[in-house]
Scaffold this motif. Sequence first.
Motif, PDB file in Angstrom:
ATOM      1  N   VAL A  61     -28.883  52.618  27.562  1.00 17.95           N
ATOM      2  CA  VAL A  61     -29.077  53.934  27.741  1.00 17.95           C
ATOM      3  C   VAL A  61     -30.054  53.622  28.322  1.00 17.95           C
ATOM      4  O   VAL A  61     -31.635  52.868  28.703  1.00 17.95           O
ATOM      5  N   SER A  62     -31.176  55.140  28.466  1.00 15.99           N
ATOM      6  CA  SER A  62     -31.915  54.948  30.047  1.00 15.99           C
ATOM      7  C   SER A  62     -33.198  55.439  28.590  1.00 15.99           C
ATOM      8  O   SER A  62     -33.230  55.939  27.927  1.00 15.99           O
ATOM      9  N   ARG A  63     -34.268  54.397  29.882  1.00 11.33           N
ATOM     10  CA  ARG A  63     -35.951  54.729  29.327  1.00 11.33           C
ATOM     11  C   ARG A  63     -36.206  55.865  29.940  1.00 11.33           C
ATOM     12  O   ARG A  63     -36.928  56.592  29.088  1.00 11.33           O
ATOM     13  N   ALA A  64     -35.847  56.572  29.987  1.00  7.38           N
ATOM     14  CA  ALA A  64     -36.767  57.919  31.373  1.00  7.38           C
ATOM     15  C   ALA A  64     -35.022  58.639  31.094  1.00  7.38           C
ATOM     16  O   ALA A  64     -34.921  59.341  32.062  1.00  7.38           O
ATOM     17  N   PRO A  65     -35.040  59.478  29.795  1.00  7.69           N
ATOM     18  CA  PRO A  65     -33.423  60.270  29.782  1.00  7.69           C
ATOM     19  C   PRO A  65     -33.104  61.361  30.861  1.00  7.69           C
ATOM     20  O   PRO A  65     -31.824  62.497  30.789  1.00  7.69           O
ATOM     21  N   TYR A  89     -32.077  49.998  28.700  1.00  2.00           N
ATOM     22  CA  TYR A  89     -31.786  48.635  27.435  1.00  2.00           C
ATOM     23  C   TYR A  89     -30.812  48.517  26.799  1.00  2.00           C
ATOM     24  O   TYR A  89     -29.479  50.342  26.759  1.00  2.00           O
ATOM     25  N   GLY A  90     -30.318  48.155  26.748  1.00  2.00           N
ATOM     26  CA  GLY A  90     -28.568  47.238  26.864  1.00  2.00           C
ATOM     27  C   GLY A  90     -28.363  47.002  25.202  1.00  2.00           C
ATOM     28  O   GLY A  90     -29.115  46.140  24.866  1.00  2.00           O
ATOM     29  N   TYR A  91     -27.801  47.414  24.840  1.00  2.00           N
ATOM     30  CA  TYR A  91     -26.775  47.385  23.100  1.00  2.00           C
ATOM     31  C   TYR A  91     -25.524  46.686  23.847  1.00  2.00           C
ATOM     32  O   TYR A  91     -24.059  47.426  23.856  1.00  2.00           O
ATOM     33  N   THR A 134     -38.623  54.572  23.858  1.00  2.00           N
ATOM     34  CA  THR A 134     -38.118  52.767  23.462  1.00  2.00           C
ATOM     35  C   THR A 134     -37.058  51.982  22.787  1.00  2.00           C
ATOM     36  O   THR A 134     -36.456  53.140  22.002  1.00  2.00           O
ATOM     37  N   LYS A 135     -37.074  51.339  23.200  1.00  2.00           N
ATOM     38  CA  LYS A 135     -35.962  50.145  22.335  1.00  2.00           C
ATOM     39  C   LYS A 135     -36.378  50.899  20.538  1.00  2.00           C
ATOM     40  O   LYS A 135     -35.994  50.713  20.114  1.00  2.00           O
ATOM     41  N   SER A 136     -38.142  50.885  20.103  1.00  2.00           N
ATOM     42  CA  SER A 136     -38.297  51.060  19.058  1.00  2.00           C
ATOM     43  C   SER A 136     -37.752  52.297  18.534  1.00  2.00           C
ATOM     44  O   SER A 136     -37.068  52.602  17.303  1.00  2.00           O
ATOM     45  N   ASP A 137     -37.418  53.353  19.341  1.00  2.00           N
ATOM     46  CA  ASP A 137     -37.068  54.517  19.097  1.00  2.00           C
ATOM     47  C   ASP A 137     -35.687  54.243  18.536  1.00  2.00           C
ATOM     48  O   ASP A 137     -35.622  54.591  17.599  1.00  2.00           O
ATOM     49  N   ILE A 138     -34.713  53.683  19.854  1.00  2.00           N
ATOM     50  CA  ILE A 138     -33.350  53.870  19.882  1.00  2.00           C
ATOM     51  C   ILE A 138     -33.540  52.614  17.936  1.00  2.00           C
ATOM     52  O   ILE A 138     -32.353  53.423  17.218  1.00  2.00           O
TER      53      ILE A 138
END
Length: 181
Positions: A61-65, A89-91, A134-138
């Motif tokens: 997921v891109s940090r700056a989409p 951010y990798g999941y 941010t990762k916390s948003d995701i």
Amino acid sequence: FKSQSGEPPKWLLNLPVFVPSDAGFLLQDLNQLQTYRATFGEKKLDRPRTPSLYAHPLTLVSRAPGEDKTHRKSFRISSFDVCFEQPFYGYSAAKHPHPELVVSLLHLFAHSDLFHHFCLMRSAYVGAKHRIVTKSDIDAFPFPVLEDLSQEDRATVLSLADALDAHGEKDWDALNAFVCR
């Protein structure tokens, strides 16, 4: 994981490095990507990493989409392990019982209007010209209980994710209708 000398771990050196400009819309040709060693040499890692972080399938997921639909919000990588740099951010869903479903759902969410609005309302990093996810948003975005999805819903998730990754026009209405129901 980091070796005592500060060098990158040996398992990382031969992983391909994800670079969106090299990947295009579909990420299926491993031969198009350079390895960590070819890209960074023996560059020291900023912090420890584990191989499970890069295990496929995964969604990056891109940090700056970007603000419009022409910018990729995420990339779904199904067939090989890959390392990536900080703009993502990798999941990894490698250890999940339904790995393709998990990465496909996250891929759809990242491109949905609902996720966009959720991040606008929640994120501390929204500027006048750009936004940063941010990762916390995701992690805070509500993820459905997979066992509650019908077989039809599961098939729809996979179909919509495949269509999103295909070249050509995207059916944003269908994607958003599914995510928002």
